[in-house]
Each structure stands twice: as structure tokens, then as C-alpha cells.
Write an enzyme that holds these catalytic residues in place. Structure first.
Site, PDB file in Angstrom:
ATOM      1  N   ASN A  10      52.334  49.317  67.041  1.00  0.00           N
ATOM      2  CA  ASN A  10      52.600  50.563  66.329  1.00  0.00           C
ATOM      3  C   ASN A  10      53.373  51.479  67.282  1.00  0.00           C
ATOM      4  OD1 ASN A  10      52.576  52.971  64.974  1.00  0.00           O
ATOM      5  ND2 ASN A  10      50.345  53.248  65.012  1.00  0.00           N
ATOM      6  N   LYS A  12      54.608  54.274  66.710  1.00  0.00           N
ATOM      7  CA  LYS A  12      54.406  55.701  66.393  1.00  0.00           C
ATOM      8  C   LYS A  12      55.777  56.407  66.379  1.00  0.00           C
ATOM      9  CE  LYS A  12      49.772  55.276  68.112  1.00  0.00           C
ATOM     10  NZ  LYS A  12      48.578  55.893  68.656  1.00  0.00           N
ATOM     11  N   HIS A  95      46.095  55.544  59.339  1.00  0.00           N
ATOM     12  CA  HIS A  95      45.976  55.712  60.790  1.00  0.00           C
ATOM     13  C   HIS A  95      45.298  57.053  61.091  1.00  0.00           C
ATOM     14  CE1 HIS A  95      46.951  56.216  64.986  1.00  0.00           C
ATOM     15  NE2 HIS A  95      47.120  54.907  65.018  1.00  0.00           N
ATOM     16  N   GLY A 173      45.128  56.201  72.701  1.00  0.00           N
ATOM     17  CA  GLY A 173      45.998  56.950  73.608  1.00  0.00           C
ATOM     18  C   GLY A 173      45.281  57.616  74.767  1.00  0.00           C
ATOM     19  N   SER A 213      43.929  51.867  73.199  1.00  0.00           N
ATOM     20  CA  SER A 213      44.126  51.611  74.634  1.00  0.00           C
ATOM     21  C   SER A 213      44.068  50.127  75.003  1.00  0.00           C
ATOM     22  CB  SER A 213      43.121  52.425  75.463  1.00  0.00           C
ATOM     23  OG  SER A 213      43.350  53.807  75.284  1.00  0.00           O
TER      24      SER A 213
HETATM   25  P1  13P Z   1      47.130  53.193  71.935  1.00  0.00           P
HETATM   26  O1  13P Z   1      47.253  51.703  72.116  1.00  0.00           O
HETATM   27  O2  13P Z   1      48.282  53.962  72.513  1.00  0.00           O
HETATM   28  O3  13P Z   1      45.794  53.703  72.376  1.00  0.00           O
HETATM   29  O4  13P Z   1      47.224  53.485  70.347  1.00  0.00           O
HETATM   30  C1  13P Z   1      46.462  52.710  69.492  1.00  0.00           C
HETATM   31  C2  13P Z   1      46.902  52.973  68.116  1.00  0.00           C
HETATM   32  O5  13P Z   1      46.765  54.076  67.601  1.00  0.00           O
HETATM   33  C3  13P Z   1      47.551  51.876  67.379  1.00  0.00           C
HETATM   34  O6  13P Z   1      47.709  52.192  66.032  1.00  0.00           O
END
Ligand code: 13P
Length: 251
Positions: A10, A12, A95, A173, A213
Site C-alpha cells: 500500500n 498510500k 483502511h 507507521g 510496521s
Molecule cells: P506501515 O507498513 O507503514 O506500518 O503501514 C501499514 C499499512 O497501513 C498498510 O496498509
């Protein structure tokens, strides 16, 4: 049939430039990838079609969101029908960033899930608790409530198009990954819930992937858990280590 391991990236609202996007795709296109794993990348909507056209055939492309209407006066939205027409097979829905920043309720997420499946998209459906909810011992109840809204609107056969992503909000995150025991417990609870709320077959066949993470360093251990069927990766999906996460199941 064993559940096929699934790894999603993802992106983002990243990367910030087309050059960076090309670098990420270049790494994936030239890597030695485990073809036994289903691999999906979810770029910002701007890049869906160019990425679909340039990425190797083993990789599928996913949108990060869609609306539930086919067309109309819904400024800023993309419809399931448009994604299908653009040959985008997957969409991420629910999400936690959409739930918390954009105020999406579980009922809206459920409505979108139903519309996406009706349009023949496959859905990566995200659920997960906040730190406060975990500390209050409410993890299973929160996740079940998020899932119940979807259970209420789907038919049993719809579930073949759903991958559930368990993403604890406190792990997204933050660098604070769930332990493999925490992930396994939450995934097993989800599976038990599906068995009761939908059917034993749906419980057995639905992939439940973990997000929050995930890195090259922690993915192998998480992948050994019996109810962890893959990952949804945020930050690390933008880096070369995403290749190691895709290959987590390979010895
Ligand atoms: P991270 O891997 O950056 O923690 O994000 C996870 C996430 O939200 C995947 O959709």
C-alpha cells in the site's frame, strides 16, 4: 486447498514523483519474486493505469479506495465500474486512515465492499483496533463490529473476493509491529468469528493478512503463524526490502 500467501504493497499518498514510482517498479520488475505468492501493489489512483501497463504480469494492481456508486456527481471519487473498466482487479477498503482521517464508518465501508464485489472487483478489507481499545481488552470486539457491518450486507459467495487485512492502528507507521503471538491471536479470533457469522468454509478459505510496521526483518517470523496468510505493507513497500517481504515464505 491451502490459502495462497498474499503480499500487498500500500503506497498510500507516495511516492511524490513519477521518477520515484519508476524506481520502485524497476526494483520489482527485475527482482526474483516468489511466484507462489499473490502480489498486489496499490499506488495512488493517478498511477493506477501507468503502473498496470508497466508492471510485470506476476504483479496485480489495486486501488486504495473507491465509492459505492457507478457514476454521478461525486467530486473526487472513483467508482468500482471505472476500476473494472480500467482493468484494475483489486481495491483496498476500510483502511484505518480512511476510517479515522476521512470519517468512514463501518457501514459505509460495508456498502463500498458490497458495491466493489458486485462490480467484480476483489477487496482488501482492513480492520483493526486502536492502542486504547487494545489496552481496554476490546480488540476482538472492535474487529468483530467492523466485520459484522460487512457480514450484514454480503452473501456467503461474496467472501471469495475478500482478503481481510488485520491492521492494528497502533502498529501502522509506528515501527511497533505486533508480536507474532498477538497477530496470530487476532487472526484466529477473526477466523472463529467468520465461522460463526458466515460459515466454516468461508472461515477456512478467507485469507487474513497482517499489516502494521512489517519489514524484511520481522516478516519471516510473522509468516510462520498458522493464521497469518500474508501482509499488507505500507512504508517498506516503497523500499527494495519489499522484495524480501514478498519472498517471506521462501526458504
Ligand atoms: P506501515 O507498513 O507503514 O506500518 O503501514 C501499514 C499499512 O497501513 C498498510 O496498509
Amino acid at each position: 486447498m491451502p490459502r495462497q500467501f498474499f503480499v500487498g504493497g500500500n503506497f498510500k499518498m507516495n511516492p511524490i514523483s513519477r521518477d520515484q514510482k519508476q524506481t520502485i517498479i524497476g526494483v520489482l520488475n527485475s527482482a526474483d519474486l516468489d511466484t507462489a505468492t499473490e502480489i498486489v501493489v496499490a499506488p495512488p489512483s493517478l498511477y493506477l493505469i501507468p503502473l498496470r501497463d508497466t508492471v510485470r504480469t506476476e504483479l496485480q494492481v489495486s486501488a486504495q479506495n473507491c465509492y459505492y456508486k457507478d457514476s454521478g456527481a461525486f467530486t473526487g471519487e472513483i467508482s468500482p465500474a471505472q476500476l473494472v473498466d480500467a482493468k484494475i482487479p483489486y481495491v483496498i477498503l476500510g483502511h484505518s486512515e480512511r476510517r479515522s482521517i476521512f470519517n468512514e464508518t463501518s457501514e459505509l465501508v460495508a456498502q463500498k465492499t458490497k458495491a466493489a464485489l458486485n462490480a467484480t472487483l476483489k477487496v482488501i478489507l482492513c480492520v483493526g483496533e486502536t492502542l486504547q481499545e487494545r489496552e481496554l481488552g476490546q480488540t476482538a470486539a472492535v474487529v468483530e463490529k467492523q466485520l459484522q457491518a460487512v457480514v450484514n450486507v454480503l452473501q456467503e459467495s461474496d467472501w471469495s473476493g475478500v482478503v481481510i487485512a488485520y491492521e492494528p492502528v497502533w502498529a501502522i507507521g509506528t515501527g511497533k509491529v505486533a508480536t507474532s503471538a498477538q497477530a496470530q491471536e487476532a487472526h484466529a479470533d477473526i477466523r472463529q468469528f467468520l465461522s460463526k457469522a458466515v460459515s466454516p468454509a468461508v472461515s477456512e478459505n478467507t485469507r487474513i493478512i497482517y499489516g502494521g510496521s512489517v519489514t524484511a526483518a520481522n516478516c519471516k517470523e510473522l509468516s510462520t503463524q498458522s493464521d497469518v496468510d500474508g501482509f499488507l505493507v505500507g512504508g517498506a513497500s516503497l523500499k527494495p526490502e519489499f522484495v524480501d517481504i514478498i519472498n517471506a515464505k521462501r526458504n
